[in-house]
Write a protein that holds these residues in place. Structure first.
Motif, PDB file in Angstrom:
ATOM      1  N   ARG A 249       0.833  -1.199   0.000  1.00  0.00           N
ATOM      2  CA  ARG A 249       0.000   0.000   0.000  1.00  0.00           C
ATOM      3  C   ARG A 249       0.869   1.251   0.000  1.00  0.00           C
ATOM      4  O   ARG A 249       2.023   1.228   0.434  1.00  0.00           O
ATOM      5  CB  ARG A 249      -0.940   0.022   1.215  1.00  0.00           C
ATOM      6  CG  ARG A 249      -0.238   0.195   2.557  1.00  0.00           C
ATOM      7  CD  ARG A 249      -1.221   0.100   3.703  1.00  0.00           C
ATOM      8  NE  ARG A 249      -0.572   0.334   4.985  1.00  0.00           N
ATOM      9  CZ  ARG A 249      -1.181   0.199   6.168  1.00  0.00           C
ATOM     10  NH1 ARG A 249      -2.453  -0.182   6.205  1.00  0.00           N
ATOM     11  NH2 ARG A 249      -0.528   0.434   7.291  1.00  0.00           N
ATOM     12  N   GLN A 250       0.276   2.339  -0.521  1.00  0.00           N
ATOM     13  CA  GLN A 250       0.938   3.636  -0.576  1.00  0.00           C
ATOM     14  C   GLN A 250       0.198   4.605   0.319  1.00  0.00           C
ATOM     15  O   GLN A 250      -0.971   4.387   0.657  1.00  0.00           O
ATOM     16  CB  GLN A 250       0.969   4.136  -2.027  1.00  0.00           C
ATOM     17  CG  GLN A 250       1.909   5.291  -2.299  1.00  0.00           C
ATOM     18  CD  GLN A 250       1.930   5.677  -3.766  1.00  0.00           C
ATOM     19  OE1 GLN A 250       1.461   4.930  -4.614  1.00  0.00           O
ATOM     20  NE2 GLN A 250       2.484   6.834  -4.065  1.00  0.00           N
ATOM     21  N   PRO A 286       3.587   2.111  -9.383  1.00  0.00           N
ATOM     22  CA  PRO A 286       4.232   3.337  -8.902  1.00  0.00           C
ATOM     23  C   PRO A 286       5.547   3.577  -9.623  1.00  0.00           C
ATOM     24  O   PRO A 286       6.088   2.687 -10.277  1.00  0.00           O
ATOM     25  CB  PRO A 286       4.462   3.040  -7.414  1.00  0.00           C
ATOM     26  CG  PRO A 286       4.642   1.556  -7.364  1.00  0.00           C
ATOM     27  CD  PRO A 286       3.703   1.006  -8.413  1.00  0.00           C
ATOM     28  N   THR A 290       9.257   5.278  -4.850  1.00  0.00           N
ATOM     29  CA  THR A 290       8.061   5.557  -4.075  1.00  0.00           C
ATOM     30  C   THR A 290       8.078   4.771  -2.766  1.00  0.00           C
ATOM     31  O   THR A 290       8.234   3.556  -2.772  1.00  0.00           O
ATOM     32  CB  THR A 290       6.801   5.174  -4.870  1.00  0.00           C
ATOM     33  OG1 THR A 290       6.775   5.909  -6.095  1.00  0.00           O
ATOM     34  CG2 THR A 290       5.549   5.471  -4.068  1.00  0.00           C
ATOM     35  N   VAL A 292       6.548   2.747   0.192  1.00  0.00           N
ATOM     36  CA  VAL A 292       5.346   1.930   0.341  1.00  0.00           C
ATOM     37  C   VAL A 292       5.437   1.147   1.642  1.00  0.00           C
ATOM     38  O   VAL A 292       6.444   1.206   2.360  1.00  0.00           O
ATOM     39  CB  VAL A 292       5.169   0.960  -0.853  1.00  0.00           C
ATOM     40  CG1 VAL A 292       4.939   1.730  -2.141  1.00  0.00           C
ATOM     41  CG2 VAL A 292       6.387   0.062  -0.989  1.00  0.00           C
TER      42      VAL A 292
END
Length: 380
Positions: A249-250, A286, A290, A292
């Motif tokens: 998940r971000q 992504p 990024t 996460v």
């Protein structure tokens, strides 16, 4: 007289000894009446719970497999990253794309106002005009020569001028193409375009800044991240095997399914931790770099509130309750999950433990296990 003097201290000593012993025994008995029975050492006999307030008991639940979210990083193929630069000298007039925004191939990312580019365009326009003029002169001289009204010398001269003009126009055109522009599209500004689908990772310039030809303006990630990397301290999850599914998940709420690609065979050289790689499944993916979070399974075991576990003499344990008494039982402590802690060994489902207020029992034991000399300051 001497015998009387010698026997008097002996008699006093005999009287003082029993008196002191009776005084200590009375003090100990009073203490027992005041505080309850003597508490055992950690792991020793049970402590009566009668009269102790602030305790909450609970039944040990069935063992389960939990998970926790661990920080990771989305990574991509390093060869897919490109540097953004301007082939001409100029000034950054506009930045049209912010870092992290996905753009298609050919999308204009920034504009560079360039007098140098305007000069190249002017050279090409001039060369093109001269080429047109010399080609027209050559055509006229060819018609006159074929009609017998023109001289061969004039025809050869026109051909030479036309060839020279053609070479100049080609040189001016190649000058524009060398900076990535078609002659017809060139102007006073250079449009910096995305080399492929992807996103700007970071800009190194800002609006109004002057730049040199070939200067790095920023970096562009041409490929999306397909892998997530994370590091875990030893020991790694025992039930996390290659091919196992997970979630990523971000911070903005985006989520992905992921598959564990392999388990590490050695520790990283810099952090001395275990490095794991997961393959992201599905998109949109992504961009590399990024941050996460990855859902990592923990060992199977029972989960208790953190307040239930206490440390005594270097050992973690819980107070197990039986028949109104609580006994300290050492356990094997695992990872923390929010407000709970994993207990790997030492308990079985159905046991009754002190969930809240266990620190009161710990303090009670520590106080009652102090030597009497330290507590009372008596030398006997």
């Amino acid at each position: 007289m001497n015998r009387v003097a010698m026997s008097l201290p002996l008699a006093l000593l005999l009287l003082a000894g029993p008196g002191c012993s009776r005084k200590s025994a009375a003090r100990e008995e009073a203490g027992n009446h005041e505080h309850g029975p003597q508490a055992p050492e950690p792991g020793g006999g049970p402590v009566p719970l009668e009269g102790i307030r602030g305790l909450r008991l609970m039944k040990v639940p069935e063992p389960r497999l939990e998970a926790r979210w661990v920080p990771g990083e989305a990574i991509g193929d390093e060869t897919a990253q490109a540097l953004l630069s301007s082939p001409v000298k100029g000034i950054v007039s506009r930045i049209l794309t912010a870092p992290g925004q996905t753009r298609g191939a050919g999308t204009v990312l920034a504009l560079i106002q360039s007098p140098e580019l305007a000069h190249l365009k002017a050279q090409w326009i001039s060369a093109k005009a001269r080429l047109s003029r010399t080609q027209a002169d050559l055509a006229r001289e060819e018609r006159l020569f074929q009609a017998g009204a023109g001289a061969r010398r004039d025809l050869e001269s026109a051909r030479s001028e036309a060839d020279t003009a053609r070479a100049e126009e080609e040189a001016a055109r190649l000058g524009l193409e060398a900076v990535g522009l078609k002659p017809g599209d060139a102007g006073a500004s250079f449009a910096l375009k995305a080399p492929s689908g992807g996103a700007v990772v970071a800009w190194k310039v800002q609006r109004g800044q002057g730049v040199e030809a070939g200067q790095e303006l920023g970096s562009f990630q041409a490929a999306q991240a397909t892998v997530v990397r994370l590091e875990l301290s030893q020991p790694g999850p025992q039930e996390w095997n290659p091919g196992a599914g997970s979630e990523v998940r971000q911070a903005n709420g985006r989520t992905w399914k992921a598959r564990l690609e392999g388990t590490p065979s050695a520790l990283t050289t810099d952090t001395r931790r275990l490095s794991y790689r997961l393959r992201l499944l599905g998109g949109p993916l992504p961009i590399p770099g990024t941050p996460v979070e990855v859902k990592v399974p923990l060992e199977r075991g029972v989960y208790l509130p953190q307040s239930a576990l206490q440390q005594m003499e270097g050992r973690w344990g819980v107070f197990v309750v039986e028949k109104g008494h609580a006994a300290f039982r050492p356990v094997k402590r695992g990872a923390e999950v929010k407000d709970d802690v994993l207990v790997l060994e030492g308990l079985k489902s159905g046991d009754t433990v002190v969930a809240e207020g266990a620190y009161l029992l710990k303090a009670y034991q520590q106080k009652r296990t102090q030597p009497e000399g330290e507590e009372e300051g008596h030398g006997h």
